[in-house]
Scaffold this active site. Structure first.
Site, PDB file in Angstrom:
ATOM      1  N   CYS A 113      23.744  41.268  47.231  1.00 55.83           N
ATOM      2  CA  CYS A 113      23.909  41.195  48.688  1.00 55.83           C
ATOM      3  C   CYS A 113      22.965  42.115  49.448  1.00 55.83           C
ATOM      4  O   CYS A 113      22.780  41.954  50.652  1.00 55.83           O
ATOM      5  CB  CYS A 113      25.351  41.511  49.068  1.00 55.83           C
ATOM      6  SG  CYS A 113      26.504  40.385  48.307  1.00 55.83           S
ATOM      7  N   HIS A 249      25.650  43.585  56.621  1.00 58.06           N
ATOM      8  CA  HIS A 249      25.980  42.533  55.657  1.00 58.06           C
ATOM      9  C   HIS A 249      27.399  42.063  55.957  1.00 58.06           C
ATOM     10  O   HIS A 249      28.287  42.873  56.225  1.00 58.06           O
ATOM     11  CB  HIS A 249      25.897  43.095  54.232  1.00 58.06           C
ATOM     12  CG  HIS A 249      26.433  42.161  53.196  1.00 58.06           C
ATOM     13  ND1 HIS A 249      26.091  40.827  53.154  1.00 58.06           N
ATOM     14  CD2 HIS A 249      27.300  42.358  52.167  1.00 58.06           C
ATOM     15  CE1 HIS A 249      26.722  40.246  52.148  1.00 58.06           C
ATOM     16  NE2 HIS A 249      27.464  41.150  51.545  1.00 58.06           N
ATOM     17  N   ASN A 279      30.706  35.225  53.288  1.00 55.06           N
ATOM     18  CA  ASN A 279      29.724  36.140  52.683  1.00 55.06           C
ATOM     19  C   ASN A 279      28.607  35.301  52.056  1.00 55.06           C
ATOM     20  O   ASN A 279      28.822  34.630  51.050  1.00 55.06           O
ATOM     21  CB  ASN A 279      30.437  36.992  51.625  1.00 55.06           C
ATOM     22  CG  ASN A 279      29.509  37.988  50.957  1.00 55.06           C
ATOM     23  OD1 ASN A 279      28.283  37.895  51.055  1.00 55.06           O
ATOM     24  ND2 ASN A 279      30.087  38.960  50.269  1.00 55.06           N
TER      25      ASN A 279
HETATM   26  N1  ACO Z   1      45.156  34.337  48.980  1.00 58.59           N
HETATM   27  C1  ACO Z   1      46.371  34.881  48.939  1.00 58.59           C
HETATM   28  N2  ACO Z   1      46.662  35.983  48.218  1.00 58.59           N
HETATM   29  C2  ACO Z   1      45.665  36.543  47.533  1.00 58.59           C
HETATM   30  C3  ACO Z   1      44.355  36.035  47.539  1.00 58.59           C
HETATM   31  C4  ACO Z   1      44.113  34.877  48.297  1.00 58.59           C
HETATM   32  N3  ACO Z   1      42.910  34.293  48.383  1.00 58.59           N
HETATM   33  N4  ACO Z   1      43.578  36.800  46.774  1.00 58.59           N
HETATM   34  C5  ACO Z   1      44.347  37.780  46.309  1.00 58.59           C
HETATM   35  N5  ACO Z   1      45.615  37.638  46.739  1.00 58.59           N
HETATM   36  C6  ACO Z   1      46.777  38.471  46.490  1.00 58.59           C
HETATM   37  C7  ACO Z   1      46.617  39.297  45.239  1.00 58.59           C
HETATM   38  O1  ACO Z   1      46.977  38.555  44.104  1.00 58.59           O
HETATM   39  C8  ACO Z   1      47.560  40.449  45.507  1.00 58.59           C
HETATM   40  O2  ACO Z   1      48.854  40.024  45.242  1.00 58.59           O
HETATM   41  P1  ACO Z   1      49.942  41.051  44.585  1.00 58.59           P
HETATM   42  O3  ACO Z   1      50.091  42.135  45.620  1.00 58.59           O
HETATM   43  O4  ACO Z   1      51.140  40.200  44.407  1.00 58.59           O
HETATM   44  O5  ACO Z   1      49.308  41.533  43.323  1.00 58.59           O
HETATM   45  C9  ACO Z   1      47.432  40.646  47.019  1.00 58.59           C
HETATM   46  O6  ACO Z   1      46.899  39.421  47.547  1.00 58.59           O
HETATM   47  C10 ACO Z   1      46.528  41.788  47.405  1.00 58.59           C
HETATM   48  O7  ACO Z   1      45.300  41.676  46.649  1.00 58.59           O
HETATM   49  P2  ACO Z   1      44.149  42.717  46.802  1.00 58.59           P
HETATM   50  O8  ACO Z   1      43.020  42.289  45.937  1.00 58.59           O
HETATM   51  O9  ACO Z   1      44.684  44.102  46.608  1.00 58.59           O
HETATM   52  O10 ACO Z   1      43.795  42.509  48.342  1.00 58.59           O
HETATM   53  P3  ACO Z   1      42.830  43.308  49.271  1.00 58.59           P
HETATM   54  O11 ACO Z   1      43.544  43.737  50.482  1.00 58.59           O
HETATM   55  O12 ACO Z   1      42.060  44.363  48.501  1.00 58.59           O
HETATM   56  O13 ACO Z   1      41.811  42.182  49.736  1.00 58.59           O
HETATM   57  C11 ACO Z   1      39.571  41.510  49.264  1.00 58.59           C
HETATM   58  C12 ACO Z   1      40.997  41.522  48.784  1.00 58.59           C
HETATM   59  C13 ACO Z   1      39.505  40.691  50.528  1.00 58.59           C
HETATM   60  C14 ACO Z   1      38.705  40.871  48.202  1.00 58.59           C
HETATM   61  C15 ACO Z   1      39.111  42.940  49.564  1.00 58.59           C
HETATM   62  O14 ACO Z   1      39.425  43.793  48.495  1.00 58.59           O
HETATM   63  C16 ACO Z   1      37.659  43.019  49.828  1.00 58.59           C
HETATM   64  O15 ACO Z   1      37.161  42.441  50.766  1.00 58.59           O
HETATM   65  N6  ACO Z   1      36.955  43.798  49.009  1.00 58.59           N
HETATM   66  C17 ACO Z   1      35.538  43.979  49.194  1.00 58.59           C
HETATM   67  C18 ACO Z   1      34.880  42.814  48.615  1.00 58.59           C
HETATM   68  C19 ACO Z   1      33.532  42.705  49.118  1.00 58.59           C
HETATM   69  O16 ACO Z   1      33.255  43.067  50.235  1.00 58.59           O
HETATM   70  N7  ACO Z   1      32.714  42.153  48.298  1.00 58.59           N
HETATM   71  C20 ACO Z   1      31.463  41.875  48.669  1.00 58.59           C
HETATM   72  C21 ACO Z   1      30.590  43.089  48.728  1.00 58.59           C
HETATM   73  S1  ACO Z   1      29.229  42.846  47.846  1.00 58.59           S
HETATM   74  C22 ACO Z   1      28.873  41.290  47.948  1.00 58.59           C
HETATM   75  O17 ACO Z   1      28.802  40.802  49.069  1.00 58.59           O
HETATM   76  C23 ACO Z   1      28.725  40.489  46.739  1.00 58.59           C
END
Ligand code: ACO
Length: 322
Positions: A113, A249, A279
């Site tokens: 990214c 980004h 993204n």
């Molecule tokens: N729909 C519904 N529920 C979901 C989904 C979904 N799509 N995905 C995960 N969940 C659930 C999980 O299973 C978990 O359930 P549980 O509590 O029963 O275990 C709950 O939601 C919370 O999951 P987390 O992964 O802890 O959620 P979080 O608040 O961290 O959000 C996310 C996830 C959006 C991926 C976040 O962590 C994030 O944005 N991280 C950064 C990722 C990023 O920016 N990546 C790109 C950077 S680099 C690049 O661009 C390649």
């Protein structure tokens, strides 16, 4: 003194728009969960057969037209992508042939990214050293080709698109500084399961997919992007209030909000496209920059901070006078 300056920008989004509600039909997720956790409402998917270079070609032609030059003037192409059409020729060379320019160096840069920030930094050095007069800097991705649609934690995030800028030699300052970083110790937190020399088994139908430990990525991204913002300000002897626009980004609205907070910046001064584009990895910064310029928010003379964070990890920023 020769500087590099952005003369024109262009971008392209594939026609197919996929709303969160469409994803609800194919995986266990909800529009409200996706909006709350990521800020994404819809995103664009490339058509069957539509490739990274196809999208880059449209974005590049728009950037060249906006710059008021002809394709034949382009003497360097730096193409950021993690999803090239082929292993070789590289995506830059394939784009060069489409545009009809020839002879100058054309190559791709693979920094996930952060790819566009890496590509911009490389092109800036070519232009300032006098080795190129008009560089085409591109970020283009077909991330849906490496998205695992059985993994709801990543499938809701990634999308397709392309952006490009023409970076030209100028006596007026344009790119003021670039700051690149990486730390390979974090590679297990965000990676693609297959490449060429590893993880690909011919004949099995196995495909390469993105894997991500989202929560851990989030924490490191916010910390590193905060550090690089400090670095940009110190290197240019500037105050936070000197920055007019943040073009981040577009990974997640909460990461964007954290960086804006670090800059004491209102979200009104941040170009945000994640809600409609998801993204798009290396394409997201030039897509957002082009959006802000074409809708009239970013004006000539404005001081703009570009930043990105991605797999590796890689991260970086650039301060640009438009
Ligand atoms: N729909 C519904 N529920 C979901 C989904 C979904 N799509 N995905 C995960 N969940 C659930 C999980 O299973 C978990 O359930 P549980 O509590 O029963 O275990 C709950 O939601 C919370 O999951 P987390 O992964 O802890 O959620 P979080 O608040 O961290 O959000 C996310 C996830 C959006 C991926 C976040 O962590 C994030 O944005 N991280 C950064 C990722 C990023 O920016 N990546 C790109 C950077 S680099 C690049 O661009 C390649």
């Amino acid at each position: 003194m020769t500087y590099s300056r952005i003369l024109g920008t262009g971008s392209y989004l594939p026609a197919r728009v996929v709303h969160n509600t469409e994803l609800e039909e194919v995986m266990e997720t909800s529009d409200s969960w996706i909006r709350e956790r990521t800020g994404i409402v819809s995103r664009h998917y490339a058509a069957d057969g539509e490739t990274t270079v196809d999208m880059a070609e449209v974005a590049a032609k728009r950037a060249i037209e906006a710059a008021g030059i002809s394709a034949a003037d382009i003497d360097l192409i730096v193409f950021a992508t993690a999803t090239p059409d082929l292993v070789f020729p590289n995506a830059g060379v394939m784009l060069q042939a489409r545009l009809g320019c020839r002879g100058g160096p054309a190559f791709s840069v693979e920094a996930a990214c952060s790819g566009f920030i890496y590509a911009l930094s490389i092109a800036d050095k070519f232009v300032r050293s006098g080795e190129a007069k008009h560089a085409l800097v591109v970020g283009s991705e077909t991330l849906t080709r490496i998205t695992d649609f059985t993994d709801r934690t990543t499938a809701i995030l990634f999308a397709d698109g392309a952006g490009a800028v023409v970076l030209s030699a100028s006596q007026q300052p344009g790119v003021l500084s670039t700051h690149l970083h990486s730390d390979g110790h974090y590679q297990d937190l965000l990676y693609c399961t297959g490449g060429v020399s590893k993880g690909y088994e011919p004949g099995t139908g196995n495909r390469a997919f993105i894997r991500m430990a989202g929560r851990e990525v989030f924490k490191v991204a916010v910390t590193m992007l905060g550090n690089v913002v400090d670095e940009v300000l110190a290197a240019n002897n500037l105050q936070k209030s000197d920055i007019k626009w943040l073009v981040p980004h577009q990974a997640n609205i909460r990461i964007i909000q954290a960086v804006a907070k670090k800059l004491d910046m209102s979200l009104d001064n941040v170009i945000i496209t994640v809600q409609e584009q998801g993204n798009t990895s290396a394409a997201s910064v030039p897509l957002a920059l082009d959006t802000g310029i074409r809708d009239g928010r970013i004006k000539p003379g404005d001081l703009v901070l570009l930043e990105a964070f991605g797999g590796g990890f890689t991260w970086g920023a650039s301060l640009v006078r438009m």
